[in-house]
Design an enzyme around this catalytic site. Sequence first.
Site, PDB file in Angstrom:
ATOM      1  N   ASP A  42       0.644  -0.842   0.350  1.00  0.00           N
ATOM      2  CA  ASP A  42      -0.102  -0.233   0.341  1.00  0.00           C
ATOM      3  C   ASP A  42       1.104   1.143  -0.204  1.00  0.00           C
ATOM      4  O   ASP A  42       2.287   1.274   0.289  1.00  0.00           O
ATOM      5  CB  ASP A  42      -0.945   0.005   1.251  1.00  0.00           C
ATOM      6  CG  ASP A  42      -2.163   0.836   1.203  1.00  0.00           C
ATOM      7  OD1 ASP A  42      -3.121   0.050   0.770  1.00  0.00           O
ATOM      8  OD2 ASP A  42      -2.395   1.840   0.619  1.00  0.00           O
ATOM      9  N   ILE A  43       0.818   2.534  -0.412  1.00  0.00           N
ATOM     10  CA  ILE A  43       0.928   3.179  -0.665  1.00  0.00           C
ATOM     11  C   ILE A  43       1.571   3.666   1.650  1.00  0.00           C
ATOM     12  O   ILE A  43       2.160   5.246   1.375  1.00  0.00           O
ATOM     13  CB  ILE A  43       0.569   4.610  -1.528  1.00  0.00           C
ATOM     14  CG1 ILE A  43       1.058   5.925  -1.451  1.00  0.00           C
ATOM     15  CG2 ILE A  43      -1.007   5.440  -0.863  1.00  0.00           C
ATOM     16  CD1 ILE A  43       0.434   7.467  -2.284  1.00  0.00           C
ATOM     17  N   ASP A  59       4.109   2.965  -3.975  1.00  0.00           N
ATOM     18  CA  ASP A  59       3.175   3.833  -4.876  1.00  0.00           C
ATOM     19  C   ASP A  59       3.494   2.818  -5.489  1.00  0.00           C
ATOM     20  O   ASP A  59       3.901   2.750  -6.730  1.00  0.00           O
ATOM     21  CB  ASP A  59       3.381   5.220  -5.507  1.00  0.00           C
ATOM     22  CG  ASP A  59       2.567   5.762  -5.588  1.00  0.00           C
ATOM     23  OD1 ASP A  59       2.155   5.892  -6.488  1.00  0.00           O
ATOM     24  OD2 ASP A  59       2.578   7.412  -6.019  1.00  0.00           O
ATOM     25  N   LEU A  60       2.139   3.066  -6.479  1.00  0.00           N
ATOM     26  CA  LEU A  60       1.514   1.766  -7.113  1.00  0.00           C
ATOM     27  C   LEU A  60       2.370   2.855  -9.002  1.00  0.00           C
ATOM     28  O   LEU A  60       2.226   2.070  -9.723  1.00  0.00           O
ATOM     29  CB  LEU A  60      -0.202   1.304  -7.927  1.00  0.00           C
ATOM     30  CG  LEU A  60       0.075   0.667  -6.788  1.00  0.00           C
ATOM     31  CD1 LEU A  60      -2.066   0.979  -6.667  1.00  0.00           C
ATOM     32  CD2 LEU A  60       0.532  -0.508  -7.132  1.00  0.00           C
ATOM     33  N   TYR A 144     -13.528   8.459 -12.244  1.00  0.00           N
ATOM     34  CA  TYR A 144     -13.611   6.657 -11.801  1.00  0.00           C
ATOM     35  C   TYR A 144     -13.937   5.432 -12.134  1.00  0.00           C
ATOM     36  O   TYR A 144     -12.976   5.018 -12.111  1.00  0.00           O
ATOM     37  CB  TYR A 144     -13.671   6.506  -9.830  1.00  0.00           C
ATOM     38  CG  TYR A 144     -14.083   5.846  -8.848  1.00  0.00           C
ATOM     39  CD1 TYR A 144     -13.215   4.836  -8.852  1.00  0.00           C
ATOM     40  CD2 TYR A 144     -14.955   4.852  -8.780  1.00  0.00           C
ATOM     41  CE1 TYR A 144     -12.527   3.744  -8.212  1.00  0.00           C
ATOM     42  CE2 TYR A 144     -15.614   3.200  -8.180  1.00  0.00           C
ATOM     43  CZ  TYR A 144     -14.131   3.484  -7.644  1.00  0.00           C
ATOM     44  OH  TYR A 144     -14.361   1.780  -6.948  1.00  0.00           O
ATOM     45  N   SER A 173     -20.944  -2.764  -2.852  1.00  0.00           N
ATOM     46  CA  SER A 173     -21.163  -2.190  -1.644  1.00  0.00           C
ATOM     47  C   SER A 173     -20.181  -3.029  -0.609  1.00  0.00           C
ATOM     48  O   SER A 173     -21.899  -4.006  -0.140  1.00  0.00           O
ATOM     49  CB  SER A 173     -22.219  -1.669  -1.471  1.00  0.00           C
ATOM     50  OG  SER A 173     -22.498  -0.024  -2.149  1.00  0.00           O
TER      51      SER A 173
HETATM   52  P1  NAI Z   1     -10.368   1.972   0.257  1.00  0.00           P
HETATM   53  O1  NAI Z   1      -9.735   3.346  -0.920  1.00  0.00           O
HETATM   54  O2  NAI Z   1     -10.432   1.568   1.555  1.00  0.00           O
HETATM   55  O3  NAI Z   1      -8.513   1.021  -0.054  1.00  0.00           O
HETATM   56  C1  NAI Z   1      -7.592   1.380  -1.244  1.00  0.00           C
HETATM   57  C2  NAI Z   1      -5.971   1.519  -0.777  1.00  0.00           C
HETATM   58  O4  NAI Z   1      -5.480   2.239  -1.993  1.00  0.00           O
HETATM   59  C3  NAI Z   1      -6.055   2.740   0.060  1.00  0.00           C
HETATM   60  O5  NAI Z   1      -5.760   1.604   1.409  1.00  0.00           O
HETATM   61  C4  NAI Z   1      -4.820   3.633  -0.272  1.00  0.00           C
HETATM   62  O6  NAI Z   1      -3.940   3.841   0.593  1.00  0.00           O
HETATM   63  C5  NAI Z   1      -4.557   2.304  -1.469  1.00  0.00           C
HETATM   64  N1  NAI Z   1      -4.048   3.898  -2.317  1.00  0.00           N
HETATM   65  C6  NAI Z   1      -4.788   4.438  -3.137  1.00  0.00           C
HETATM   66  N2  NAI Z   1      -3.362   4.541  -4.284  1.00  0.00           N
HETATM   67  C7  NAI Z   1      -2.730   4.174  -3.933  1.00  0.00           C
HETATM   68  C8  NAI Z   1      -0.970   4.553  -4.738  1.00  0.00           C
HETATM   69  N3  NAI Z   1      -0.857   5.299  -5.479  1.00  0.00           N
HETATM   70  N4  NAI Z   1      -0.721   3.292  -4.237  1.00  0.00           N
HETATM   71  C9  NAI Z   1      -0.734   2.404  -3.574  1.00  0.00           C
HETATM   72  N5  NAI Z   1      -1.380   2.044  -2.713  1.00  0.00           N
HETATM   73  C10 NAI Z   1      -2.582   3.163  -2.709  1.00  0.00           C
HETATM   74  O7  NAI Z   1     -10.821   1.218  -0.662  1.00  0.00           O
HETATM   75  P2  NAI Z   1     -11.363  -0.791  -0.311  1.00  0.00           P
HETATM   76  O8  NAI Z   1     -12.864   0.266  -0.012  1.00  0.00           O
HETATM   77  O9  NAI Z   1     -10.946  -1.014   0.526  1.00  0.00           O
HETATM   78  O10 NAI Z   1     -11.677  -0.959  -1.560  1.00  0.00           O
HETATM   79  C11 NAI Z   1     -10.283  -1.676  -2.152  1.00  0.00           C
HETATM   80  C12 NAI Z   1     -10.803  -1.906  -3.669  1.00  0.00           C
HETATM   81  O11 NAI Z   1     -11.735  -2.207  -4.474  1.00  0.00           O
HETATM   82  C13 NAI Z   1     -10.729  -0.680  -4.141  1.00  0.00           C
HETATM   83  O12 NAI Z   1     -10.027  -0.658  -5.265  1.00  0.00           O
HETATM   84  C14 NAI Z   1     -11.906   0.225  -5.260  1.00  0.00           C
HETATM   85  O13 NAI Z   1     -11.501   0.894  -5.849  1.00  0.00           O
HETATM   86  C15 NAI Z   1     -12.128  -1.605  -4.796  1.00  0.00           C
HETATM   87  N6  NAI Z   1     -14.199  -1.505  -5.451  1.00  0.00           N
HETATM   88  C16 NAI Z   1     -14.738  -1.211  -3.866  1.00  0.00           C
HETATM   89  C17 NAI Z   1     -15.717  -1.432  -2.961  1.00  0.00           C
HETATM   90  C18 NAI Z   1     -16.499  -1.254  -1.576  1.00  0.00           C
HETATM   91  O14 NAI Z   1     -18.045  -1.301  -1.684  1.00  0.00           O
HETATM   92  N7  NAI Z   1     -15.181  -1.051  -0.978  1.00  0.00           N
HETATM   93  C19 NAI Z   1     -16.804  -0.997  -3.995  1.00  0.00           C
HETATM   94  C20 NAI Z   1     -16.422  -0.786  -5.286  1.00  0.00           C
HETATM   95  C21 NAI Z   1     -15.048  -1.121  -5.762  1.00  0.00           C
HETATM   96  C1  15L Z   2     -17.141   1.691  -4.724  1.00  0.00           C
HETATM   97  O1  15L Z   2     -16.683   1.649  -6.143  1.00  0.00           O
HETATM   98  C2  15L Z   2     -16.312   2.732  -3.642  1.00  0.00           C
HETATM   99  O2  15L Z   2     -14.561   2.325  -3.400  1.00  0.00           O
HETATM  100  C3  15L Z   2     -17.213   2.175  -2.335  1.00  0.00           C
HETATM  101  O3  15L Z   2     -16.227   3.364  -1.312  1.00  0.00           O
HETATM  102  C4  15L Z   2     -18.712   2.438  -2.519  1.00  0.00           C
HETATM  103  O4  15L Z   2     -18.251   3.989  -2.493  1.00  0.00           O
HETATM  104  C5  15L Z   2     -19.081   1.358  -3.188  1.00  0.00           C
HETATM  105  O5  15L Z   2     -18.626   1.553  -5.209  1.00  0.00           O
HETATM  106  C6  15L Z   2     -20.673   1.203  -3.970  1.00  0.00           C
HETATM  107  O6  15L Z   2     -20.642   2.042  -5.203  1.00  0.00           O
HETATM  108  O7  15L Z   2     -21.217   2.168  -2.609  1.00  0.00           O
END
Ligand code: NAI
Ligand code: 15L
Length: 273
Positions: A42-43, A59-60, A144, A173
């Site tokens: 993670d970053i 950083d990715l 996004y 979600s």
């Molecule tokens: P989150 O925002 O809590 O976690 C994403 C992580 O990626 C963070 O810890 C952040 O520090 C890291 N990150 C951001 N930019 C970065 C970079 N440049 N380099 C390295 N790391 C970086 O999001 P969450 O909720 O954990 O979601 C995980 C994945 O699932 C994400 O890709 C998100 O788009 C996807 N997702 C999540 C949903 C949800 O309901 N939680 C719904 C749809 C998709």
């Molecule tokens: C996503 O893609 C986001 O990462 C999450 O935080 C929620 O907003 C989710 O979609 C959603 O649509 O509920």
Amino acid sequence: MLDQPASPLTFNRLLLTGAAGGLGRELRARLKRYCTALRLSDIADLGPAGAGEECVQLDLADAAGVLQLMQGVDAVVHMGGISTEQPWAPILAANIVGIYNLYEAARKNGVKRVIFASSNHVMGFYRQDQVVDADSPPRPDGLYGLSKAFGEDVARLYWDRYGIETVVVRIGSSFPEPRDRRMLATWLSYDDLERLVVAGLTAPVVGWSVVYGISDNRTAWYDNTKARHIGYRAQDSSDVHRDAVEARQPKIDLADPAAIYQGGAFVRTGPFE
Ligand code: NAI
Ligand code: 15L
């Protein structure tokens, strides 16, 4: 966490990106049971590495770093990146440059499978009275969602050209509980998230497949019939939360685009910067 792992330990080393995020923290604890070594990146700070863990803060967008990160990895669960609607610059770095770096590093290191956390926001401008499936054309609801659609296409190119398999998971979600009426349709429990990721990792043949990441909710806008080969079977449902959610949000404003489109409030975020 599931009482019984859905599958015995299968992998030598798994890589989990985004391991400091909401879903990453959940999966960090859960994926350990399926591998000998769990590499976490993670970053953001990941805290100290536990038994069987390897932590890499990175950083990715750092191509050389991602190349090194992927060494000795069997399969990747890619959760890292920008996860909400944000200005273009951070999305470009994490979700566009970052996903390219990830697949290039996978190719150069001979990694064979990726579980890619895509999003329902790839399809956010479909209406809530439509049901979409794996073959429905993308209709992103913002920068996004657009970046996730790009990521899906990168994954498809690397399957077609290099034979790297990907399960694209368009997550709905995924939170401890559905927060509002929309999430009664889009909710994915953490246990079902684990089931889905493990099914994606262990299905014998996936090529490039799209599956919607939802629990067995009574209302849903997603049809997973074409992803049955992955073997994911949801065991939770938002229905147990329905009464509480409807009591908290008794009325819906049907003039609000957030109530009309699948992407909810994401469809009215903006203007783009
Ligand atoms: P989150 O925002 O809590 O976690 C994403 C992580 O990626 C963070 O810890 C952040 O520090 C890291 N990150 C951001 N930019 C970065 C970079 N440049 N380099 C390295 N790391 C970086 O999001 P969450 O909720 O954990 O979601 C995980 C994945 O699932 C994400 O890709 C998100 O788009 C996807 N997702 C999540 C949903 C949800 O309901 N939680 C719904 C749809 C998709
Ligand atoms: C996503 O893609 C986001 O990462 C999450 O935080 C929620 O907003 C989710 O979609 C959603 O649509 O509920």
